[in-house]
Design a protein around this motif. Sequence first.
Motif, mmCIF file in Angstrom:
data_model
loop_
_atom_site.group_PDB
_atom_site.id
_atom_site.type_symbol
_atom_site.label_atom_id
_atom_site.label_comp_id
_atom_site.label_asym_id
_atom_site.label_seq_id
_atom_site.Cartn_x
_atom_site.Cartn_y
_atom_site.Cartn_z
ATOM 1 N N GLY A 26 31.401 54.998 -37.019
ATOM 2 C CA GLY A 26 31.648 53.712 -36.386
ATOM 3 C C GLY A 26 32.742 53.750 -35.340
ATOM 4 N N VAL A 27 32.867 52.634 -34.621
ATOM 5 C CA VAL A 27 33.847 52.505 -33.542
ATOM 6 C C VAL A 27 34.392 51.073 -33.527
ATOM 7 N N ARG A 28 35.438 50.866 -32.730
ATOM 8 C CA ARG A 28 35.954 49.516 -32.513
ATOM 9 C C ARG A 28 34.941 48.688 -31.718
ATOM 10 N N PHE A 29 35.085 47.378 -31.820
ATOM 11 C CA PHE A 29 34.146 46.460 -31.159
ATOM 12 C C PHE A 29 34.039 46.743 -29.660
ATOM 13 N N GLU A 30 35.152 47.054 -29.018
ATOM 14 C CA GLU A 30 35.125 47.241 -27.569
ATOM 15 C C GLU A 30 34.366 48.495 -27.125
ATOM 16 N N ASP A 31 34.092 49.407 -28.071
ATOM 17 C CA ASP A 31 33.369 50.638 -27.721
ATOM 18 C C ASP A 31 31.909 50.613 -28.136
ATOM 19 N N VAL A 32 31.459 49.538 -28.782
ATOM 20 C CA VAL A 32 30.095 49.505 -29.290
ATOM 21 C C VAL A 32 29.068 49.436 -28.159
ATOM 22 N N LYS A 33 29.496 49.089 -26.963
ATOM 23 C CA LYS A 33 28.558 48.955 -25.837
ATOM 24 C C LYS A 33 27.836 50.248 -25.511
ATOM 25 N N TRP A 34 28.353 51.389 -26.001
ATOM 26 C CA TRP A 34 27.726 52.676 -25.699
ATOM 27 C C TRP A 34 26.685 53.088 -26.744
ATOM 28 N N PHE A 35 26.475 52.280 -27.778
ATOM 29 C CA PHE A 35 25.680 52.724 -28.919
ATOM 30 C C PHE A 35 24.399 51.926 -29.107
ATOM 31 N N ARG A 36 23.388 52.611 -29.591
ATOM 32 C CA ARG A 36 22.172 51.946 -30.029
ATOM 33 C C ARG A 36 22.496 51.159 -31.298
ATOM 34 N N GLY A 37 21.940 49.990 -31.403
ATOM 35 C CA GLY A 37 22.188 49.168 -32.584
ATOM 36 C C GLY A 37 23.292 48.149 -32.391
ATOM 37 N N LEU A 44 44.667 66.130 -33.901
ATOM 38 C CA LEU A 44 43.874 66.973 -32.995
ATOM 39 C C LEU A 44 42.569 66.295 -32.583
ATOM 40 N N ASN A 45 42.395 65.028 -32.969
ATOM 41 C CA ASN A 45 41.131 64.315 -32.723
ATOM 42 C C ASN A 45 39.953 65.047 -33.345
ATOM 43 N N ASN A 46 40.237 65.753 -34.450
ATOM 44 C CA ASN A 46 39.220 66.496 -35.188
ATOM 45 C C ASN A 46 38.501 67.518 -34.315
ATOM 46 N N TYR A 47 39.202 68.049 -33.341
ATOM 47 C CA TYR A 47 38.620 69.020 -32.403
ATOM 48 C C TYR A 47 39.455 70.297 -32.440
ATOM 49 N N TYR A 48 38.812 71.430 -32.769
ATOM 50 C CA TYR A 48 39.503 72.709 -32.911
ATOM 51 C C TYR A 48 38.958 73.705 -31.867
ATOM 52 N N PRO A 49 39.668 73.860 -30.756
ATOM 53 C CA PRO A 49 39.174 74.725 -29.677
ATOM 54 C C PRO A 49 38.887 76.154 -30.111
ATOM 55 N N ALA A 50 39.720 76.725 -30.976
ATOM 56 C CA ALA A 50 39.518 78.119 -31.392
ATOM 57 C C ALA A 50 38.188 78.275 -32.127
ATOM 58 N N LEU A 51 37.837 77.316 -32.955
ATOM 59 C CA LEU A 51 36.566 77.393 -33.671
ATOM 60 C C LEU A 51 35.390 77.139 -32.732
ATOM 61 N N GLU A 52 35.587 76.278 -31.738
ATOM 62 C CA GLU A 52 34.536 76.068 -30.728
ATOM 63 C C GLU A 52 34.267 77.372 -29.973
ATOM 64 N N TYR A 71 37.375 60.167 -42.152
ATOM 65 C CA TYR A 71 38.158 60.565 -40.976
ATOM 66 C C TYR A 71 38.223 59.367 -40.044
ATOM 67 N N GLU A 72 39.350 59.192 -39.392
ATOM 68 C CA GLU A 72 39.457 58.141 -38.378
ATOM 69 C C GLU A 72 40.568 58.463 -37.390
ATOM 70 N N HIS A 87 35.526 64.633 -25.563
ATOM 71 C CA HIS A 87 34.553 64.701 -24.462
ATOM 72 C C HIS A 87 33.993 63.348 -24.022
ATOM 73 N N LEU A 88 34.033 62.344 -24.889
ATOM 74 C CA LEU A 88 33.446 61.046 -24.538
ATOM 75 C C LEU A 88 34.485 59.939 -24.432
ATOM 76 N N ASN A 89 35.736 60.257 -24.726
ATOM 77 C CA ASN A 89 36.827 59.286 -24.692
ATOM 78 C C ASN A 89 36.556 58.125 -25.643
ATOM 79 N N LEU A 90 35.993 58.459 -26.808
ATOM 80 C CA LEU A 90 35.706 57.454 -27.820
ATOM 81 C C LEU A 90 36.468 57.794 -29.100
ATOM 82 N N GLU A 91 37.213 56.832 -29.608
ATOM 83 C CA GLU A 91 37.865 57.012 -30.901
ATOM 84 C C GLU A 91 36.943 56.462 -31.980
ATOM 85 N N VAL A 92 36.847 57.183 -33.097
ATOM 86 C CA VAL A 92 35.771 56.916 -34.051
ATOM 87 C C VAL A 92 36.295 56.984 -35.485
#
Length: 492
Positions: A407-418, A159-167, A337-338, A317-322
């Motif tokens: 954390g994220v994969r190397f290809e997604d780090v461009k969106w993060f501080r640090g 579920l990508n750790n996303y629960y619509p009913a709880l939201e 979690y991953e 919402h951000l299309n980022l796997e984490v």
Amino acid sequence: MSSANTEVPVAEASDALVLGRRIRERRMQMGMTLEHLAKLVDRAPSQLSSIENGKREPNLPLLRALAVALNSTLDELLSDEAPSARAALEIAVERAQRGPVFQALGLQPIRVSKTASDEVLQAILGLHQEVERVHRERAATPEEARRANTELRSEMRSLNNYYPALERAAHELLERVGYTEGPVSQRTVSDIAEQLGFSLHYVTGMPHSTRSVIDRRNGRVYLSSTQPSRDARAPILRALAGIVCGHEEPKNYGEFLRQRVESNYLAGAVLLPEQSAVRTLQDAKAARDISMEDLRDAYAVSYEMAAHRFTNLATTHLNLEVHFTKVHESGTLIKAYENDGVRFPSDALGNLEGAMICRNWTARTIFAQPDRFNPWYQYTDMASGGTYWCTSRVEKAKEGLYSVSAGVRFEDVKWFRGRDTPHRTASHCPDDTCCRRASPELTEKWQELAWPEAATPTSLLAALPTGAFPGVDNHEVFAFLEAHERASNSKP
């Protein structure tokens, strides 16, 4: 054997039950009354009745006399086999009634007599077996608990750790109390409790095994008066989550875990509301400056809650796997979690909890850093494939220090501080040469001379706490509620 007047201990009751049934069966085959047999062996009928019911054990002289009177032998009477199918059923029911599970129910045992039908005895035995099965499930072994954790984590990942009913539930709670924007205040949380029909009570002497106690009878939520008000929001919301989600007494450990996940999720969804938090994160992504610290500060929550909430929203919402970890300073993995493919250490069944994280991962290298104020950023080249980037912080709890990492994969780090950090390590785990095996030089020097004593966690060998809510002392909780209800009712 013991004397004729000796009570049979429960531990010996199985043999005594079989012996008693064999004596009764033989007596009835010969058409002999209990009184007649008692006269032949010079004993009181009541004494023989206790022997036949397995409550007393005859001494050897009496047993020999019974064998002669019944035209039998000692070997026949002392056989381990029940004399008939009916006798075997009676013995099983008697054993069940004398066992700890039946006694814990506080029920009066029934008299297993010849007038009781097979169907009645089978029903009693079946009910006992079902109660025993439920007790076994609730007294979950660590293996059973890890299995439930693995199944739940698999669902979260799907579920990508996303629960619509709880939201939706969180959104409705905030809407009902007029929340608009910004950090959710203590007053807002109190208003949510009031909307649900509960008042908040900060008291001393909370049951030691609880974080909060809800009194559904009187509509009260009890919390410790030593809890700082700024930290009380999450415990209140976790307590109220059971009401919002319609939780009932968990039937097994898996259901207990699910309820805890839902309670924590709802608390996070209220304190970091979806619409507002998503806008904050989308703006940060557009600026290539996503930061767990900024998310924490924007909603006045803990770093752990901010990082965990990020995993709820990042993929949907951000299309980022984490990935996310919580690791004790000993290196033990507590939570994980991953959905970005990172390979956590696990056993053959996929269990993660209790595994040791590689010493070269961000979640462990952070403990060696003298600067605990600023976040620690690091790239890790994984032997299992790919490079991952993590941001991590150390938090303190009563059990010691923990690192919380996202954390994220190397290809997604461009969106993060640090992302410009120079810190980089390589992990070759699960290869033992990575961080688990000492160098050949040290191994040769110390292998035959070192003899450490392991500090074995008590939970490693013990079963998990029993009860509907594992680890909670119901006696203590009920006494607590009773005392506060009486105190409240005595006020003018």
